[in-house]
Design a protein around this motif. Sequence first.
Motif, mmCIF file in Angstrom:
data_model
loop_
_atom_site.group_PDB
_atom_site.id
_atom_site.type_symbol
_atom_site.label_atom_id
_atom_site.label_comp_id
_atom_site.label_asym_id
_atom_site.label_seq_id
_atom_site.Cartn_x
_atom_site.Cartn_y
_atom_site.Cartn_z
ATOM 1 N N ASP A 285 53.258 -16.045 31.850
ATOM 2 C CA ASP A 285 51.850 -16.706 31.730
ATOM 3 C C ASP A 285 51.854 -17.678 30.541
ATOM 4 O OD1 ASP A 285 50.699 -15.347 33.705
ATOM 5 O OD2 ASP A 285 49.376 -13.897 32.393
ATOM 6 N N TRP A 286 52.668 -17.301 29.452
ATOM 7 C CA TRP A 286 52.682 -18.274 28.228
ATOM 8 C C TRP A 286 53.893 -19.365 28.429
ATOM 9 C CZ3 TRP A 286 48.790 -18.878 25.207
ATOM 10 C CH2 TRP A 286 47.940 -17.815 25.043
ATOM 11 N N LEU A 287 54.807 -19.216 29.279
ATOM 12 C CA LEU A 287 55.809 -20.042 30.042
ATOM 13 C C LEU A 287 54.950 -20.969 30.602
ATOM 14 C CD1 LEU A 287 59.142 -18.282 29.987
ATOM 15 C CD2 LEU A 287 58.221 -19.484 27.852
ATOM 16 N N LYS A 288 54.220 -20.487 31.549
ATOM 17 C CA LYS A 288 53.319 -21.332 32.514
ATOM 18 C C LYS A 288 52.484 -22.491 31.621
ATOM 19 C CE LYS A 288 51.150 -22.844 36.245
ATOM 20 N NZ LYS A 288 50.141 -23.617 35.727
ATOM 21 N N VAL A 289 51.852 -21.804 30.596
ATOM 22 C CA VAL A 289 50.927 -22.614 29.653
ATOM 23 C C VAL A 289 51.855 -23.617 28.962
ATOM 24 C CG1 VAL A 289 49.754 -22.779 27.412
ATOM 25 C CG2 VAL A 289 49.276 -20.789 29.191
ATOM 26 N N ALA A 290 53.281 -23.454 28.545
ATOM 27 C CA ALA A 290 54.040 -24.367 27.999
ATOM 28 C C ALA A 290 54.387 -25.257 29.065
ATOM 29 C CB ALA A 290 55.218 -23.576 27.504
ATOM 30 N N ASN A 291 54.468 -25.304 30.313
ATOM 31 C CA ASN A 291 54.969 -26.144 31.140
ATOM 32 C C ASN A 291 53.628 -27.075 31.637
ATOM 33 O OD1 ASN A 291 56.856 -26.813 33.700
ATOM 34 N ND2 ASN A 291 54.963 -26.336 34.580
ATOM 35 N N ASP A 292 52.646 -26.439 31.607
ATOM 36 C CA ASP A 292 51.408 -27.306 31.693
ATOM 37 C C ASP A 292 51.243 -28.261 30.530
ATOM 38 O OD1 ASP A 292 50.494 -25.955 33.686
ATOM 39 O OD2 ASP A 292 49.137 -24.611 33.190
ATOM 40 N N GLU A 293 51.518 -27.848 29.270
ATOM 41 C CA GLU A 293 51.411 -28.652 28.154
ATOM 42 C C GLU A 293 52.397 -29.655 28.167
ATOM 43 O OE1 GLU A 293 48.887 -27.976 26.878
ATOM 44 O OE2 GLU A 293 48.406 -25.981 26.174
#
Length: 450
Positions: A285-293
Motif C-alpha cells: 500500500d505505501w509503495l503504491k502511494v510512493a508510486n503515485d507521488e
Amino acid sequence: MATTLVDIGPLSSLAYTRYTIYLSTGKRLVLFRLPKIEASTPQVLGSNESEDGWSYYAMEAECPHSGGPMTEAHVDIEDSAYVASCPWHAYDFNVETGESSYGIKACIFPVIIQDGRVSLQFPERGIKLAKVEPVSEKVKFKHGPRTETSKGPVFLGDEATMCDWCVHILNTSNPEHKILLTTHFFSLFATREESSNPMDLGAGTIDPPEEPAREESSTVAPGAMPKAGKGGTLKSRIAMMHALANIEQWAIDLAIDICVRFATFRTTPSAQQPSRELPRTFYYDWLKVANDEAKHFSLLRSRLEELGSHFGALPVHHGLWESASTTAHDLRSRISIIALVHEARGLDVNPMTIEKFRKAQDMESVDTLTIIHNDEITHVTTGHRWLTWICSQEGTDPVEIFRSNVKKYFWGAVKGPFNAEAREQAGLHKGFYENLDGKEYKTAEIIAGG
C-alpha cells in the motif's frame, strides 16, 4: 430481460490492464484485462478468455459502498478468483460475481470474446458505446535533448531487499532518478508479490538516512516562503505548481521511508490479540502511494516546463520532513501527522487551487491537479486503514490515538475550512479533526499535501 451486446472493439487494441468504458447513457464501467488463472481444464477457454492467456471482466466504475473509483482498485487473487478492492475503504468485490465479503454487491457485466472482438452484455436495450479510455499510471519522464551529463540511475540486483531499495531511493538526490527508481521498484515489488518468489523485506538489516538526499537548491523555512498569489498571473501559477512539486517530491520519500523505518514494527499485545508484525499488504500500500507521488511529481515537473519554468527555479522548504523527523520514533504518530493531517489538508485546499487555475483558463494544469486530488483521497484512506488496523490489534480507539498524537506532535490547530465530503470518502469523519489543537502555536501554517 432485454439486453444489449455492446461492442468494445478489436481484441488487438486492448493492451492496458484496465479501461474506463463510457456508455451512451452516461454510465461508466471498468474493464479489467487480467492474466488467466489456470483452471483444472486449461485447454477450455471461457467466453471472456483470449487465446493469448488473458481474462476480461467488467463491473461498475463506482464502488457501491461510497462511490470510490474502481478504475484505481487493487486487484488480488483469493480462492482462485480475482478480487478488486476499492481504494477508498478497501471494500472487496469478486470481479466475476460482484460479491463482497462486506455483504454488498457490485454490478458486473459479462464480457464476450468472439471473432477477435470484445463485447459486454448490458441489461438494457439500445445502449451504445460512447468511448473507451485506458487507465494509465504512466509517469511523464523527461524527453528531448538533455543538457546534463550525469549518468542514469543505478538499479539494484535481484538479491536486493525491500529495505535495500528504500534506502537506495532515499539516498538518491537526482529527482529524475528518484522518479525512475520509485516506479521501477513498485512495479518489481508488485510483480514479485504475485509470484512464488516475493521480495525479501530485509527488516532491520539497514537503517534509513536521517534525511533524504537533495540536490543543491535554495531552501527557506516554511513560513518564509514567498507568497504565490491568487493564480491570476502566469508567475503566480508557476509559483503554486513549484510549491506543489516540492511537496510531491518529499511525499515520495515519506512513503518510502515509512516502509524501511518501521519494517521491524510490532503491535503492542492486548488482552484479545498477541503482538503482530505488519502484513506485507502494508508495504504494498505505501509503495503504491510512493508510486503515485512519483507520478504526481513528474506531472507537475512537466507542467512547470510547459509553462516556461523548471523545478528548482524557486526556493523550497523542508517542512514535511520536519514533521517526519518529529514522528520517526512511532508508526502511529507518523501516520497521524503525515497522512491524516498534512495529506488530509491537501484534500481541503486542492479544490480551491484547481478553481484558481480554472478561472485562469489553464485547463492543462486543472487536469494535472485533478489527477493528484483524486489520488490523494486514496492516500488518506491508506493512512486511515493502517492506523485503524494497528488500533484494532491493540484494542485502542483510532480517533483517540490520532487526536492524542496531534496534541503531542503537531504545532498549532488543525484548521478548516474542511472538505468534509472528501475526508469522509477517505474514512475521516468529523470526530477525527473538529475542535482539535496541537502543541503551542508556531507561525507556520499546516503544509497541505504529502
